[in-house]
Design an enzyme around this catalytic site. Structure first.
Site, PDB file in Angstrom:
ATOM      1  N   CYS A 141     -38.040  -6.145  37.005  1.00 35.40           N
ATOM      2  CA  CYS A 141     -38.071  -5.498  35.685  1.00 35.40           C
ATOM      3  C   CYS A 141     -37.219  -4.235  35.789  1.00 35.40           C
ATOM      4  CB  CYS A 141     -39.512  -5.162  35.301  1.00 35.40           C
ATOM      5  SG  CYS A 141     -39.642  -4.315  33.710  1.00 35.40           S
ATOM      6  N   GLU A 146     -45.468  -8.023  33.695  1.00 35.95           N
ATOM      7  CA  GLU A 146     -44.823  -7.599  32.449  1.00 35.95           C
ATOM      8  C   GLU A 146     -45.647  -7.920  31.213  1.00 35.95           C
ATOM      9  OE1 GLU A 146     -40.773  -8.230  31.404  1.00 35.95           O
ATOM     10  OE2 GLU A 146     -40.150  -8.274  33.499  1.00 35.95           O
ATOM     11  N   HIS A 165     -44.613   1.830  30.361  1.00 39.13           N
ATOM     12  CA  HIS A 165     -44.891   1.428  31.745  1.00 39.13           C
ATOM     13  C   HIS A 165     -46.041   2.258  32.310  1.00 39.13           C
ATOM     14  CE1 HIS A 165     -41.270  -1.060  32.078  1.00 39.13           C
ATOM     15  NE2 HIS A 165     -40.748  -0.164  31.246  1.00 39.13           N
ATOM     16  N   GLY A 167     -38.822  -1.193  34.347  1.00 34.10           N
ATOM     17  CA  GLY A 167     -39.941  -0.861  35.242  1.00 34.10           C
ATOM     18  C   GLY A 167     -39.464  -0.153  36.501  1.00 34.10           C
ATOM     19  N   CYS A 191     -34.888  -3.776  27.752  1.00 32.49           N
ATOM     20  CA  CYS A 191     -34.936  -4.697  28.888  1.00 32.49           C
ATOM     21  C   CYS A 191     -33.768  -4.376  29.814  1.00 32.49           C
ATOM     22  CB  CYS A 191     -34.838  -6.134  28.388  1.00 32.49           C
ATOM     23  SG  CYS A 191     -34.835  -7.350  29.725  1.00 32.49           S
TER      24      CYS A 191
HETATM   25  N1  LIG Z   1     -41.851  -7.054  28.997  1.00 29.56           N
HETATM   26  C1  LIG Z   1     -41.086  -5.929  28.517  1.00 29.56           C
HETATM   27  C2  LIG Z   1     -39.701  -6.289  28.091  1.00 29.56           C
HETATM   28  C3  LIG Z   1     -38.821  -6.837  29.209  1.00 29.56           C
HETATM   29  C4  LIG Z   1     -38.478  -5.822  30.300  1.00 29.56           C
HETATM   30  C5  LIG Z   1     -37.525  -6.380  31.312  1.00 29.56           C
HETATM   31  N2  LIG Z   1     -37.903  -7.467  32.089  1.00 29.56           N
HETATM   32  C6  LIG Z   1     -36.674  -5.354  32.040  1.00 29.56           C
HETATM   33  O1  LIG Z   1     -35.889  -5.788  32.906  1.00 29.56           O
HETATM   34  O2  LIG Z   1     -36.701  -4.176  31.724  1.00 29.56           O
HETATM   35  C7  LIG Z   1     -41.822  -5.246  27.344  1.00 29.56           C
HETATM   36  O3  LIG Z   1     -42.491  -5.934  26.556  1.00 29.56           O
HETATM   37  O4  LIG Z   1     -41.726  -4.026  27.233  1.00 29.56           O
END
Ligand SMILES: N[C@@H](CCC[C@H](N)C(=O)O)C(=O)O
Length: 284
Positions: free
Chosen positions: A225, A216, A167, A228, A75
């Site tokens: 993200c 997400e 991603h 991301g 994250c």
């Molecule tokens: N939803 C993601 C984990 C969280 C990612 C985050 N918000 C970021 O800033 O990178 C997952 O399940 O891979």
């Protein structure tokens, strides 16, 4: 059970942070705790839960749970917040230190004073591009770059990148027309992604700027993200739309991140981290 917490966010991607250096929380309640704290009506309200924990492998450890209770391996916005928290709360001595994640260790550097870190730079490591390691099903080829991707009757092209978490990146002509809430949840659960996926839509402004929106995995639409944004810059470079080695400004719904895919293959992320609330959460 009374649990002390800190609510923090990285350009609007908010998490409830629990410091478990001095007490522990049973493993089997973590998914429920993540759902409970994230609920804006009956909890605090956030995109998920992050544990800041001691570890033998780094100065500090981070575990991240999405809003639906699932555990993510990495994250980006959380890492900047953990770095700010660790330095301000004197869990670490120096401004540069390592943080353990489920995807491996990263190195972070805080900017600002002991009581007021405002920005953090993180070495997010080398992106994983091999199809089977995203993971994505299909013909076994090394990388998935602008591959035709049919979904709900729409013919899209997908580029996939893992920053320790998966991603799927799609280019759009106008970010305001991105099918975030219509296709986002369908892409997330598409069977071609056996571990589900984070879905990003990006509009290339020029070779230095990108507009970005995300659906997400496990949390739905969020304002930002970090992993991301890193994956999007890598995807954009793989598609020949920008050069490695230059800092790219990624405009997310909650603010900007500054991402560089360096010549040596490592991805660097710089951006803000903020604290908004400290309190006690009551868990039945
Ligand atoms: N939803 C993601 C984990 C969280 C990612 C985050 N918000 C970021 O800033 O990178 C997952 O399940 O891979």
């Amino acid at each position: 059970m009374k649990i002390p917490f800190t609510k923090m966010h990285g350009i609007g991607n908010s998490y409830i942070f629990i410091n478990v250096f001095e007490f522990s929380i049973e493993e089997n309640i973590l998914a429920d705790l993540a759902k409970a704290v994230s609920n804006k009506d009956t909890g605090i309200g956030s995109d998920g839960l992050i544990l800041i924990h001691p570890t033998e492998n780094a100065e500090v450890g981070m575990r991240i749970f999405n809003k639906d209770g699932s555990e993510g391996k990495n994250c980006g916005n959380g890492l900047r917040c953990v770095a700010k928290y660790a330095y301000e709360h004197q869990l670490v001595d120096s401004k540069q230190f390592t943080i353990e994640t489920k995807a491996g260790n990263v190195s972070a550097e805080v900017h600002g004073e002991r009581e007021s870190v405002d920005e953090v730079t993180v070495d997010m490591g080398v992106p994983i591009l091999k199809r089977s390691e995203i993971p994505m099903l299909g013909e076994d080829q090394e990388q998935v770059i602008a591959e035709p991707f049919e979904i709900r009757g729409e013919n899209l092209e997908v580029t996939t990148v893992s920053m320790g978490n998966p991603h799927a990146v799609f280019f759009v002509n106008d970010i305001n027309e991105a099918p975030l809430t219509t296709l986002g949840p369908v892409i997330e659960k598409d069977e071609r992604f056996p571990e589900s996926v984070n879905a990003e839509f990006i509009e290339q402004v020029n070779d230095q700027e990108i507009h970005f929106r995300v659906w997400e995995r496990g949390s739905g639409v969020t304002l930002a993200c970090g992993t991301g944004a890193c994956a999007s810059v890598v995807a954009s470079a793989l598609n020949g739309k920008l050069d490695k080695g230059k800092e790219i400004t990624v405009h997310l719904a909650g603010g900007d991140l500054y991402i560089t895919w360096a010549e040596d293959g490592r991805v660097w992320m710089r951006g803000k981290a903020e604290t908004t609330i400290e309190g006690t959460f009551f868990m039945e």
